[in-house]
Design a protein around this motif. Sequence first.
Motif, PDB file in Angstrom:
ATOM      1  N   GLY A 148       0.822  -1.211   0.000  1.00  0.00           N
ATOM      2  CA  GLY A 148       0.000   0.000   0.000  1.00  0.00           C
ATOM      3  C   GLY A 148       0.854   1.258   0.000  1.00  0.00           C
ATOM      4  O   GLY A 148       0.554   2.225  -0.714  1.00  0.00           O
ATOM      5  N   ARG A 149       1.928   1.245   0.790  1.00  0.00           N
ATOM      6  CA  ARG A 149       2.831   2.399   0.818  1.00  0.00           C
ATOM      7  C   ARG A 149       3.546   2.563  -0.526  1.00  0.00           C
ATOM      8  O   ARG A 149       3.689   3.691  -1.033  1.00  0.00           O
ATOM      9  CB  ARG A 149       3.853   2.250   1.948  1.00  0.00           C
ATOM     10  CG  ARG A 149       3.245   2.405   3.329  1.00  0.00           C
ATOM     11  CD  ARG A 149       4.289   2.585   4.435  1.00  0.00           C
ATOM     12  NE  ARG A 149       5.504   1.812   4.313  1.00  0.00           N
ATOM     13  CZ  ARG A 149       5.699   0.595   4.857  1.00  0.00           C
ATOM     14  NH1 ARG A 149       4.752   0.029   5.567  1.00  0.00           N
ATOM     15  NH2 ARG A 149       6.851  -0.030   4.700  1.00  0.00           N
ATOM     16  N   VAL A 150       3.979   1.459  -1.102  1.00  0.00           N
ATOM     17  CA  VAL A 150       4.640   1.527  -2.405  1.00  0.00           C
ATOM     18  C   VAL A 150       3.648   2.018  -3.462  1.00  0.00           C
ATOM     19  O   VAL A 150       3.993   2.837  -4.325  1.00  0.00           O
ATOM     20  CB  VAL A 150       5.243   0.157  -2.800  1.00  0.00           C
ATOM     21  CG1 VAL A 150       5.857   0.214  -4.194  1.00  0.00           C
ATOM     22  CG2 VAL A 150       6.288  -0.293  -1.779  1.00  0.00           C
ATOM     23  N   HIS A 151       2.418   1.559  -3.368  1.00  0.00           N
ATOM     24  CA  HIS A 151       1.377   1.972  -4.320  1.00  0.00           C
ATOM     25  C   HIS A 151       1.140   3.484  -4.231  1.00  0.00           C
ATOM     26  O   HIS A 151       1.007   4.150  -5.263  1.00  0.00           O
ATOM     27  CB  HIS A 151       0.088   1.187  -4.050  1.00  0.00           C
ATOM     28  CG  HIS A 151      -1.010   1.517  -4.996  1.00  0.00           C
ATOM     29  ND1 HIS A 151      -2.007   2.401  -4.660  1.00  0.00           N
ATOM     30  CD2 HIS A 151      -1.272   1.097  -6.256  1.00  0.00           C
ATOM     31  CE1 HIS A 151      -2.851   2.506  -5.673  1.00  0.00           C
ATOM     32  NE2 HIS A 151      -2.424   1.727  -6.651  1.00  0.00           N
ATOM     33  N   GLU A 152       1.090   4.018  -3.023  1.00  0.00           N
ATOM     34  CA  GLU A 152       0.915   5.471  -2.861  1.00  0.00           C
ATOM     35  C   GLU A 152       2.028   6.218  -3.580  1.00  0.00           C
ATOM     36  O   GLU A 152       1.784   7.212  -4.275  1.00  0.00           O
ATOM     37  CB  GLU A 152       0.903   5.849  -1.380  1.00  0.00           C
ATOM     38  CG  GLU A 152      -0.369   5.481  -0.656  1.00  0.00           C
ATOM     39  CD  GLU A 152      -0.306   5.836   0.824  1.00  0.00           C
ATOM     40  OE1 GLU A 152       0.447   6.759   1.215  1.00  0.00           O
ATOM     41  OE2 GLU A 152      -1.019   5.170   1.602  1.00  0.00           O
ATOM     42  N   TRP A 153       3.260   5.768  -3.398  1.00  0.00           N
ATOM     43  CA  TRP A 153       4.398   6.374  -4.081  1.00  0.00           C
ATOM     44  C   TRP A 153       4.237   6.256  -5.592  1.00  0.00           C
ATOM     45  O   TRP A 153       4.456   7.219  -6.335  1.00  0.00           O
ATOM     46  CB  TRP A 153       5.705   5.714  -3.625  1.00  0.00           C
ATOM     47  CG  TRP A 153       6.870   5.987  -4.533  1.00  0.00           C
ATOM     48  CD1 TRP A 153       7.578   7.155  -4.642  1.00  0.00           C
ATOM     49  CD2 TRP A 153       7.440   5.092  -5.489  1.00  0.00           C
ATOM     50  NE1 TRP A 153       8.553   7.032  -5.590  1.00  0.00           N
ATOM     51  CE2 TRP A 153       8.499   5.766  -6.137  1.00  0.00           C
ATOM     52  CE3 TRP A 153       7.166   3.773  -5.853  1.00  0.00           C
ATOM     53  CZ2 TRP A 153       9.273   5.175  -7.120  1.00  0.00           C
ATOM     54  CZ3 TRP A 153       7.951   3.182  -6.832  1.00  0.00           C
ATOM     55  CH2 TRP A 153       8.980   3.891  -7.465  1.00  0.00           C
ATOM     56  N   ALA A 154       3.834   5.067  -6.063  1.00  0.00           N
ATOM     57  CA  ALA A 154       3.699   4.828  -7.503  1.00  0.00           C
ATOM     58  C   ALA A 154       2.639   5.742  -8.116  1.00  0.00           C
ATOM     59  O   ALA A 154       2.831   6.276  -9.222  1.00  0.00           O
ATOM     60  CB  ALA A 154       3.352   3.358  -7.761  1.00  0.00           C
ATOM     61  N   VAL A 155       1.539   5.936  -7.415  1.00  0.00           N
ATOM     62  CA  VAL A 155       0.492   6.830  -7.917  1.00  0.00           C
ATOM     63  C   VAL A 155       1.020   8.255  -7.986  1.00  0.00           C
ATOM     64  O   VAL A 155       0.799   8.971  -8.977  1.00  0.00           O
ATOM     65  CB  VAL A 155      -0.782   6.731  -7.046  1.00  0.00           C
ATOM     66  CG1 VAL A 155      -1.771   7.830  -7.382  1.00  0.00           C
ATOM     67  CG2 VAL A 155      -1.423   5.362  -7.206  1.00  0.00           C
ATOM     68  N   THR A 156       1.736   8.681  -6.947  1.00  0.00           N
ATOM     69  CA  THR A 156       2.317  10.031  -6.945  1.00  0.00           C
ATOM     70  C   THR A 156       3.282  10.197  -8.122  1.00  0.00           C
ATOM     71  O   THR A 156       3.263  11.219  -8.806  1.00  0.00           O
ATOM     72  CB  THR A 156       3.053  10.294  -5.607  1.00  0.00           C
ATOM     73  OG1 THR A 156       2.106  10.161  -4.550  1.00  0.00           O
ATOM     74  CG2 THR A 156       3.675  11.674  -5.573  1.00  0.00           C
ATOM     75  N   GLU A 157       4.114   9.174  -8.353  1.00  0.00           N
ATOM     76  CA  GLU A 157       5.051   9.213  -9.490  1.00  0.00           C
ATOM     77  C   GLU A 157       4.299   9.300 -10.818  1.00  0.00           C
ATOM     78  O   GLU A 157       4.680  10.042 -11.701  1.00  0.00           O
ATOM     79  CB  GLU A 157       5.944   7.969  -9.478  1.00  0.00           C
ATOM     80  CG  GLU A 157       6.974   7.975  -8.379  1.00  0.00           C
ATOM     81  CD  GLU A 157       8.092   8.955  -8.628  1.00  0.00           C
ATOM     82  OE1 GLU A 157       8.685   8.963  -9.716  1.00  0.00           O
ATOM     83  OE2 GLU A 157       8.354   9.753  -7.700  1.00  0.00           O
ATOM     84  N   MET A 158       3.236   8.516 -10.945  1.00  0.00           N
ATOM     85  CA  MET A 158       2.452   8.503 -12.176  1.00  0.00           C
ATOM     86  C   MET A 158       1.807   9.867 -12.419  1.00  0.00           C
ATOM     87  O   MET A 158       1.823  10.386 -13.527  1.00  0.00           O
ATOM     88  CB  MET A 158       1.384   7.410 -12.138  1.00  0.00           C
ATOM     89  CG  MET A 158       0.576   7.324 -13.418  1.00  0.00           C
ATOM     90  SD  MET A 158      -0.678   6.040 -13.371  1.00  0.00           S
ATOM     91  CE  MET A 158      -1.849   6.726 -12.196  1.00  0.00           C
ATOM     92  N   MET A 159       1.261  10.462 -11.358  1.00  0.00           N
ATOM     93  CA  MET A 159       0.586  11.743 -11.493  1.00  0.00           C
ATOM     94  C   MET A 159       1.578  12.850 -11.887  1.00  0.00           C
ATOM     95  O   MET A 159       1.223  13.758 -12.620  1.00  0.00           O
ATOM     96  CB  MET A 159      -0.121  12.119 -10.189  1.00  0.00           C
ATOM     97  CG  MET A 159      -1.202  11.122  -9.775  1.00  0.00           C
ATOM     98  SD  MET A 159      -2.516  10.950 -10.992  1.00  0.00           S
ATOM     99  CE  MET A 159      -3.452  12.400 -10.620  1.00  0.00           C
ATOM    100  N   GLY A 160       2.805  12.727 -11.417  1.00  0.00           N
ATOM    101  CA  GLY A 160       3.818  13.722 -11.741  1.00  0.00           C
ATOM    102  C   GLY A 160       4.516  13.474 -13.058  1.00  0.00           C
ATOM    103  O   GLY A 160       5.197  14.343 -13.578  1.00  0.00           O
ATOM    104  N   ALA A 161       4.325  12.280 -13.632  1.00  0.00           N
ATOM    105  CA  ALA A 161       5.045  11.913 -14.862  1.00  0.00           C
ATOM    106  C   ALA A 161       4.643  12.784 -16.041  1.00  0.00           C
ATOM    107  O   ALA A 161       5.446  13.044 -16.916  1.00  0.00           O
ATOM    108  CB  ALA A 161       4.818  10.439 -15.186  1.00  0.00           C
ATOM    109  N   GLY A 162       3.404  13.201 -16.060  1.00  0.00           N
ATOM    110  CA  GLY A 162       2.942  13.986 -17.212  1.00  0.00           C
ATOM    111  C   GLY A 162       3.150  15.474 -17.035  1.00  0.00           C
ATOM    112  O   GLY A 162       2.885  16.253 -17.931  1.00  0.00           O
ATOM    113  N   SER A 163       3.650  15.882 -15.880  1.00  0.00           N
ATOM    114  CA  SER A 163       3.803  17.331 -15.608  1.00  0.00           C
ATOM    115  C   SER A 163       5.030  17.901 -16.270  1.00  0.00           C
ATOM    116  O   SER A 163       6.015  17.313 -16.425  1.00  0.00           O
ATOM    117  CB  SER A 163       3.916  17.592 -14.112  1.00  0.00           C
ATOM    118  OG  SER A 163       2.927  16.907 -13.410  1.00  0.00           O
TER     119      SER A 163
END
Length: 163
Positions: A148-163
């Motif tokens: 779950g903690r890794v998933h939170e990080w992964a979502v944050t990374e994904m959301m920032g990938a397109g910025s």
Amino acid sequence: METMQYWETYLNDHRAGATAGSALARRIWRSNRRTKWGPIIEKVADSIEQDLVVLDEVRAAAGVSGGDIKKAAALLTERASRLKLNGHLLTYSPLSRVLELETLMSAVRGKQSLWVTLHSAAQSRPEWSGFDFASLEKRGSEQMETLGRVHEWAVTEMMGAGS
């Protein structure tokens, strides 16, 4: 269908899923080993592999064998799941990371249910009395917490990938 056949099918189905889950955990680790989460993901993958060993011991104690076709099909499905339109043709995508973690988390939830079921059944199946299914279920909870903690990080990374 006799009760033993139900157990055989049940354990072989879980073995197939556990095989695919273990392969997926290793893939996630390989794809993320150079991130800050690499060592943590590796520990989860190791723990998932240990669970697979215990499941094989449970199957052996019950006299269950076979399931090779299901295991092969599960591995093929795991590999086929890597083929997705994720915006990256030849490289690992932030979307791949999120989806793979979610798939692995679903697999761990299923494994937790397996341990709960076997814990209940062990009361009437002496061949399983030596297994600590409660501890295995707890280990699954720890795996879920970490994923779950890794998933939170992964979502944050994904959301920032397109910025």
